[in-house]
Design a protein around this motif. Structure first.
Motif, PDB file in Angstrom:
ATOM      1  N   TYR A 135       1.092  -1.221   0.164  1.00 34.64           N
ATOM      2  CA  TYR A 135       0.390  -0.287  -0.132  1.00 34.64           C
ATOM      3  C   TYR A 135       0.594   0.872  -0.035  1.00 34.64           C
ATOM      4  CZ  TYR A 135      -3.349   3.657   1.593  1.00 34.64           C
ATOM      5  OH  TYR A 135      -3.820   4.793   1.323  1.00 34.64           O
ATOM      6  N   PRO A 137       0.234   5.562  -0.357  1.00 35.88           N
ATOM      7  CA  PRO A 137      -1.499   6.979  -0.517  1.00 35.88           C
ATOM      8  C   PRO A 137      -1.321   6.995  -1.658  1.00 35.88           C
ATOM      9  CG  PRO A 137      -0.071   7.431   1.357  1.00 35.88           C
ATOM     10  CD  PRO A 137       0.552   6.149   0.900  1.00 35.88           C
ATOM     11  N   GLU A 138      -2.605   7.459  -2.560  1.00 38.40           N
ATOM     12  CA  GLU A 138      -2.332   7.725  -4.116  1.00 38.40           C
ATOM     13  C   GLU A 138      -1.663   8.948  -4.528  1.00 38.40           C
ATOM     14  OE1 GLU A 138      -5.945   9.483  -6.490  1.00 38.40           O
ATOM     15  OE2 GLU A 138      -6.685   7.072  -6.388  1.00 38.40           O
ATOM     16  N   GLU A 167      -7.176   1.511  -1.692  1.00 43.46           N
ATOM     17  CA  GLU A 167      -7.191   1.299  -0.786  1.00 43.46           C
ATOM     18  C   GLU A 167      -8.157  -0.252  -0.780  1.00 43.46           C
ATOM     19  OE1 GLU A 167      -7.664   3.962  -2.889  1.00 43.46           O
ATOM     20  OE2 GLU A 167      -6.721   5.425  -1.219  1.00 43.46           O
ATOM     21  N   ARG A 170      -5.930  -3.223  -0.189  1.00 43.08           N
ATOM     22  CA  ARG A 170      -5.600  -3.166   1.418  1.00 43.08           C
ATOM     23  C   ARG A 170      -5.985  -3.734   1.746  1.00 43.08           C
ATOM     24  NH1 ARG A 170      -5.116   2.725   2.877  1.00 43.08           N
ATOM     25  NH2 ARG A 170      -7.531   2.447   3.724  1.00 43.08           N
ATOM     26  N   ASP A 171      -7.710  -3.078   2.041  1.00 48.64           N
ATOM     27  CA  ASP A 171      -8.366  -3.324   2.551  1.00 48.64           C
ATOM     28  C   ASP A 171      -8.952  -5.010   2.366  1.00 48.64           C
ATOM     29  OD1 ASP A 171      -8.598  -0.955   3.647  1.00 48.64           O
ATOM     30  OD2 ASP A 171     -10.269  -0.579   2.397  1.00 48.64           O
TER      31      ASP A 171
END
Length: 197
Positions: A135, A137-138, A167, A170-171
């Protein structure tokens, strides 16, 4: 019996670096992109099927696949890309599942990491002991992609938006590696994760 984990992440999340670090920590690593290259080598069923569908023009003089030529035919043309995917996807899947089976059946108690970009999209998660997602962040993903591919923000966003959101990956994962820091932080994270697997 080895444990086999799937590794995925968004574009420009650092999958190659992460895979190298797992290798350095003693894991056996595989890469779906490598499988995709192998199933279309000279003399393979995959290459024969591609030639039958797209013609001899997609071959180089040595009989290998001319990726540039094939790319110019399929990219931007949904129908042609679908034809290519219908040839390659089943062959890639068959080879990946064969490799996973071999790894499981080996007597070595190894940790095997298999990197698959479209892991969730192609429903591979059911074949692994667990899923690891990388992951970032964008905004970091966007910055790295623009720099790596030397493309505009718009082109980079189009590439990012063509994939499952980072995201969401990741989830859905069992383990998450945050690759937004520096290489030393990443090394520590992977070392600690390898101990848990």
């Amino acid at each position: 019996m080895s444990k086999v984990y799937g590794l995925t992440g968004g574009i420009a999340a650092g999958k190659s670096t992460v895979l190298d670090l797992f290798r350095q920590d003693g894991c056996v690593v595989y890469d779906a992109d490598q499988v995709a290259r192998e199933i279309v080598k000279r003399g393979t069923v995959g290459l024969k099927q591609i030639v039958n569908e797209f013609g001899e023009d997609v071959l180089l003089s040595d009989g290998e696949l001319n990726r540039t030529k094939l790319g110019s035919i399929v990219f931007g043309n949904k129908k042609q890309l679908e034809k290519l995917t219908n040839i390659t996807a089943p062959l890639i899947r068959k080879q990946i599942l064969h490799t996973i089976k071999q790894a499981r059946e080996s007597n070595d108690k190894e940790i095997v990491i298999f990197e698959i970009q479209l892991l969730f999209e192609a429903n591979y998660q059911i074949y692994f002991d667990g899923i690891i997602s990388i992951y970032v962040p964008e905004e970091i993903q966007l910055e790295r992609l623009m720099e790596r591919d030397r493309i505009s923000e718009e082109d980079a966003m189009n590439k990012i938006n063509a994939q499952m959101p980072i995201e969401q990956k990741r989830d859905l994962a069992d383990f998450v590696i945050d690759n937004s820091g520096n290489i030393n932080i990443l090394k520590t994270e992977i070392y600690n994760l390898t101990k848990k697997l």
